[in-house]
Write a protein that holds these residues in place. Structure first.
Motif, PDB file in Angstrom:
ATOM      1  N   ALA A 145       3.918  14.690  -8.541  1.00 46.66           N
ATOM      2  CA  ALA A 145       4.207  16.123  -8.543  1.00 46.66           C
ATOM      3  C   ALA A 145       5.645  16.398  -8.966  1.00 46.66           C
ATOM      4  N   CYS A 146       6.561  15.500  -8.604  1.00 45.25           N
ATOM      5  CA  CYS A 146       7.980  15.733  -8.904  1.00 45.25           C
ATOM      6  C   CYS A 146       8.460  14.894 -10.087  1.00 45.25           C
ATOM      7  N   SER A 147       7.513  14.315 -10.838  1.00 47.95           N
ATOM      8  CA  SER A 147       7.842  13.492 -12.024  1.00 47.95           C
ATOM      9  C   SER A 147       8.886  12.423 -11.720  1.00 47.95           C
ATOM     10  N   ILE A 148       8.675  11.728 -10.598  1.00 45.09           N
ATOM     11  CA  ILE A 148       9.598  10.651 -10.225  1.00 45.09           C
ATOM     12  C   ILE A 148       8.986   9.331 -10.715  1.00 45.09           C
ATOM     13  N   SER A 149       9.676   8.637 -11.608  1.00 44.04           N
ATOM     14  CA  SER A 149       9.129   7.351 -12.047  1.00 44.04           C
ATOM     15  C   SER A 149       9.692   6.237 -11.172  1.00 44.04           C
ATOM     16  N   TYR A 150       8.891   5.183 -10.980  1.00 44.40           N
ATOM     17  CA  TYR A 150       9.258   4.139 -10.021  1.00 44.40           C
ATOM     18  C   TYR A 150       8.923   2.769 -10.600  1.00 44.40           C
ATOM     19  N   PRO A 151       9.584   1.724 -10.078  1.00 45.42           N
ATOM     20  CA  PRO A 151       9.370   0.375 -10.610  1.00 45.42           C
ATOM     21  C   PRO A 151       8.019  -0.220 -10.176  1.00 45.42           C
ATOM     22  N   SER A 152       7.643  -1.341 -10.786  1.00 44.33           N
ATOM     23  CA  SER A 152       6.347  -1.971 -10.473  1.00 44.33           C
ATOM     24  C   SER A 152       6.269  -2.394  -9.002  1.00 44.33           C
ATOM     25  N   SER A 153       7.432  -2.723  -8.394  1.00 42.03           N
ATOM     26  CA  SER A 153       7.399  -3.121  -6.979  1.00 42.03           C
ATOM     27  C   SER A 153       6.905  -1.970  -6.098  1.00 42.03           C
ATOM     28  N   ILE A 154       7.198  -0.734  -6.499  1.00 35.15           N
ATOM     29  CA  ILE A 154       6.750   0.422  -5.709  1.00 35.15           C
ATOM     30  C   ILE A 154       5.283   0.749  -6.022  1.00 35.15           C
ATOM     31  N   ALA A 155       4.859   0.506  -7.271  1.00 37.30           N
ATOM     32  CA  ALA A 155       3.427   0.634  -7.586  1.00 37.30           C
ATOM     33  C   ALA A 155       2.638  -0.340  -6.723  1.00 37.30           C
ATOM     34  N   GLU A 156       3.169  -1.555  -6.564  1.00 33.63           N
ATOM     35  CA  GLU A 156       2.540  -2.587  -5.727  1.00 33.63           C
ATOM     36  C   GLU A 156       2.473  -2.130  -4.265  1.00 33.63           C
ATOM     37  N   THR A 157       3.578  -1.560  -3.792  1.00 36.95           N
ATOM     38  CA  THR A 157       3.648  -1.104  -2.398  1.00 36.95           C
ATOM     39  C   THR A 157       2.631   0.004  -2.134  1.00 36.95           C
ATOM     40  N   ILE A 158       2.568   0.986  -3.015  1.00 35.21           N
ATOM     41  CA  ILE A 158       1.621   2.098  -2.826  1.00 35.21           C
ATOM     42  C   ILE A 158       0.187   1.571  -2.902  1.00 35.21           C
ATOM     43  N   TYR A 159      -0.070   0.676  -3.858  1.00 34.00           N
ATOM     44  CA  TYR A 159      -1.406   0.080  -3.997  1.00 34.00           C
ATOM     45  C   TYR A 159      -1.803  -0.631  -2.695  1.00 34.00           C
ATOM     46  N   ALA A 160      -0.871  -1.407  -2.130  1.00 27.76           N
ATOM     47  CA  ALA A 160      -1.155  -2.160  -0.898  1.00 27.76           C
ATOM     48  C   ALA A 160      -1.481  -1.210   0.255  1.00 27.76           C
ATOM     49  N   GLY A 161      -0.796  -0.078   0.323  1.00 29.33           N
ATOM     50  CA  GLY A 161      -1.059   0.904   1.381  1.00 29.33           C
ATOM     51  C   GLY A 161      -2.451   1.510   1.254  1.00 29.33           C
ATOM     52  N   ILE A 162      -2.840   1.811   0.015  1.00 32.56           N
ATOM     53  CA  ILE A 162      -4.172   2.389  -0.221  1.00 32.56           C
ATOM     54  C   ILE A 162      -5.247   1.324   0.034  1.00 32.56           C
ATOM     55  N   LEU A 163      -4.990   0.117  -0.451  1.00 31.31           N
ATOM     56  CA  LEU A 163      -5.944  -0.995  -0.262  1.00 31.31           C
ATOM     57  C   LEU A 163      -6.268  -1.188   1.221  1.00 31.31           C
ATOM     58  N   THR A 164      -5.234  -1.210   2.075  1.00 26.38           N
ATOM     59  CA  THR A 164      -5.470  -1.493   3.493  1.00 26.38           C
ATOM     60  C   THR A 164      -6.119  -0.314   4.212  1.00 26.38           C
ATOM     61  N   ASP A 165      -5.738   0.924   3.871  1.00 26.15           N
ATOM     62  CA  ASP A 165      -6.320   2.075   4.574  1.00 26.15           C
ATOM     63  C   ASP A 165      -7.745   2.401   4.109  1.00 26.15           C
ATOM     64  N   THR A 166      -8.175   1.792   3.001  1.00 28.02           N
ATOM     65  CA  THR A 166      -9.571   1.956   2.588  1.00 28.02           C
ATOM     66  C   THR A 166     -10.373   0.702   2.938  1.00 28.02           C
ATOM     67  N   GLY A 167      -9.771  -0.202   3.751  1.00 25.90           N
ATOM     68  CA  GLY A 167     -10.460  -1.435   4.124  1.00 25.90           C
ATOM     69  C   GLY A 167     -10.818  -2.282   2.908  1.00 25.90           C
ATOM     70  N   GLY A 168      -9.902  -2.372   1.959  1.00 22.95           N
ATOM     71  CA  GLY A 168     -10.188  -3.125   0.730  1.00 22.95           C
ATOM     72  C   GLY A 168     -11.191  -2.389  -0.149  1.00 22.95           C
ATOM     73  N   PHE A 169     -11.043  -1.063  -0.232  1.00 25.42           N
ATOM     74  CA  PHE A 169     -11.934  -0.175  -1.006  1.00 25.42           C
ATOM     75  C   PHE A 169     -13.386  -0.238  -0.498  1.00 25.42           C
ATOM     76  N   ALA A 170     -13.528  -0.390   0.829  1.00 30.13           N
ATOM     77  CA  ALA A 170     -14.876  -0.498   1.406  1.00 30.13           C
ATOM     78  C   ALA A 170     -15.244   0.719   2.261  1.00 30.13           C
ATOM     79  N   PHE A 171     -14.249   1.425   2.806  1.00 29.87           N
ATOM     80  CA  PHE A 171     -14.556   2.567   3.674  1.00 29.87           C
ATOM     81  C   PHE A 171     -14.997   3.777   2.841  1.00 29.87           C
ATOM     82  N   SER A 172     -15.582   4.763   3.551  1.00 25.10           N
ATOM     83  CA  SER A 172     -16.113   5.943   2.853  1.00 25.10           C
ATOM     84  C   SER A 172     -15.011   6.818   2.249  1.00 25.10           C
ATOM     85  N   ASN A 173     -13.740   6.562   2.612  1.00 21.69           N
ATOM     86  CA  ASN A 173     -12.654   7.335   1.988  1.00 21.69           C
ATOM     87  C   ASN A 173     -12.335   6.832   0.570  1.00 21.69           C
ATOM     88  N   THR A 174     -13.003   5.762   0.143  1.00 19.32           N
ATOM     89  CA  THR A 174     -12.825   5.271  -1.233  1.00 19.32           C
ATOM     90  C   THR A 174     -13.671   6.134  -2.161  1.00 19.32           C
TER      91      THR A 174
END
Ligand SMILES: [Mn+2]
Length: 317
Positions: free
Chosen positions: A137-166
């Motif tokens: 939303a704020c056009s903030i670009s970030y390094p690959s380490s932060i893409a990895e961090t955000i991905y890891a947060g989504i991965l764990t809160d969706t149970g490895g893309f298994a929960f119904s929130n996926t």
């Protein structure tokens, strides 16, 4: 727009303390690290303070070693609480005094909107995904380490893309994060194939306690805090056991129980027929989502299980 309000708040202050819920999970840690990166990138001061340490499986995340568990003695301009729906969830005292302005970023539907600025999206699969939206939303670009961090947060809160929130939106966002450099299989391996020898031994003990109730529709596994302490591991290292309580085909509600002499903690999981968030909310201090929730009953194990089973059976019919 709320995201620009968050950006303005960060730009107009100098020092920040970030915190999240007790026994932090992947989403807590990753959402904190993503915001921490942004604040630091502006040359401002930020501290991440949680009640409990980072589980070892998340130590690969950049700056996870900066997260402290000692209550800071100084004051800050802004306190940002991420992935926690009410102040009781953070597990430490004096949050109103540590900063004069409080921001709450969260996706739990029982959120009590306790901040001065509340950014709550109950439809978001993870708080980390909300940080992705903030950066977009704020056009903030970030390094690959932060893409990895955000991905890891989504991965764990969706149970490895298994929960119904996926859903397709979650997968689209994660595809974008992969394009920015998040290595999906590497992140999965680091988080889900990372048990210590002691952690494996403890899991064997926990599996041996499996019990089924109510025509096999409820499954429970348990461990005492004494056994955990004797094996010298962190609570976070057995986090995934709650999901294991739900893998039986007839099981509709899974319980993972941690107990001491007079206190019993339940991690509840549901396949969707029962809203375990509502059950947890009925216990003071408890809460969570439809399919994943937690609460503590101040009773010894047998009495607490009796009470919990009665509540679940009533909902299951
Ligand atoms: Mn979360």
């Amino acid at each position: 727009m709320t995201w620009s309000k968050l950006k303005e708040t960060i730009e107009s202050h100098d020092s920040f303390i970030l915190s999240s819920h007790v026994n932090p999970d992947g989403d807590c840690i990753c959402s904190q690290l993503a915001l921490y990166w942004y604040i630091c990138s502006l040359g401002k001061q930020a501290v991440i303070f949680n009640t409990n340490p980072v589980p070892s499986k998340f130590h690969f995340l950049e700056n996870s070693d900066k997260i402290v568990t000692d209550h800071p003695s100084k004051k800050f301009d802004v306190l940002v609480i991420l992935d926690a729906s009410n102040p009781g969830r953070i597990g430490w005292e004096g949050y109103e005094e540590i900063a004069s302005y409080i921001v709450n970023i969260d996706h739990h539907k029982d959120n009590s909107r306790f901040g001065h600025l509340n950014i709550i999206n109950c439809d978001a699969a993870a708080t980390s995904l909300m940080l992705y939206e903030f950066f977009q939303a704020c056009s903030i670009s970030y390094p690959s380490s932060i893409a990895e961090t955000i991905y890891a947060g989504i991965l764990t809160d969706t149970g490895g893309f298994a929960f119904s929130n996926t859903d397709k939106e979650v997968l689209r966002i994660c595809a974008g994060l992969a394009e920015l450099g998040a290595d999906c299989s590497e992140i999965y391996r680091k988080i889900y194939s990372s048990y210590s020898t002691q952690g494996l031994k403890l899991r064997a003990k926990i599996w041996s306690t499996l019990k089924l109730y109510h025509n096999n529709r409820i499954c429970s596994m348990e461990i005492s805090t004494e056994q955990i302490d004797n094996l010298g591991i962190f609570y976070g290292d057995i986090e995934g056991m709650s999901d294991q309580a739900l893998i039986g085909s007839d099981v509709e509600v899974g319980l993972f129980i941690k107990y001491s002499e007079d206190t019993t903690h339940f991690s509840l999981r549901s396949k969707g027929t029962v809203d375990v968030g509502k059950i947890a909310q009925a216990i003071p201090g408890g809460g969570g989502h439809t399919c994943a929730a937690g609460c503590t009953i101040d009773l010894p194990l047998d009495k607490a299980i009796e009470k919990m089973l009665a509540m679940i059976k009533e909902k299951l019919g």
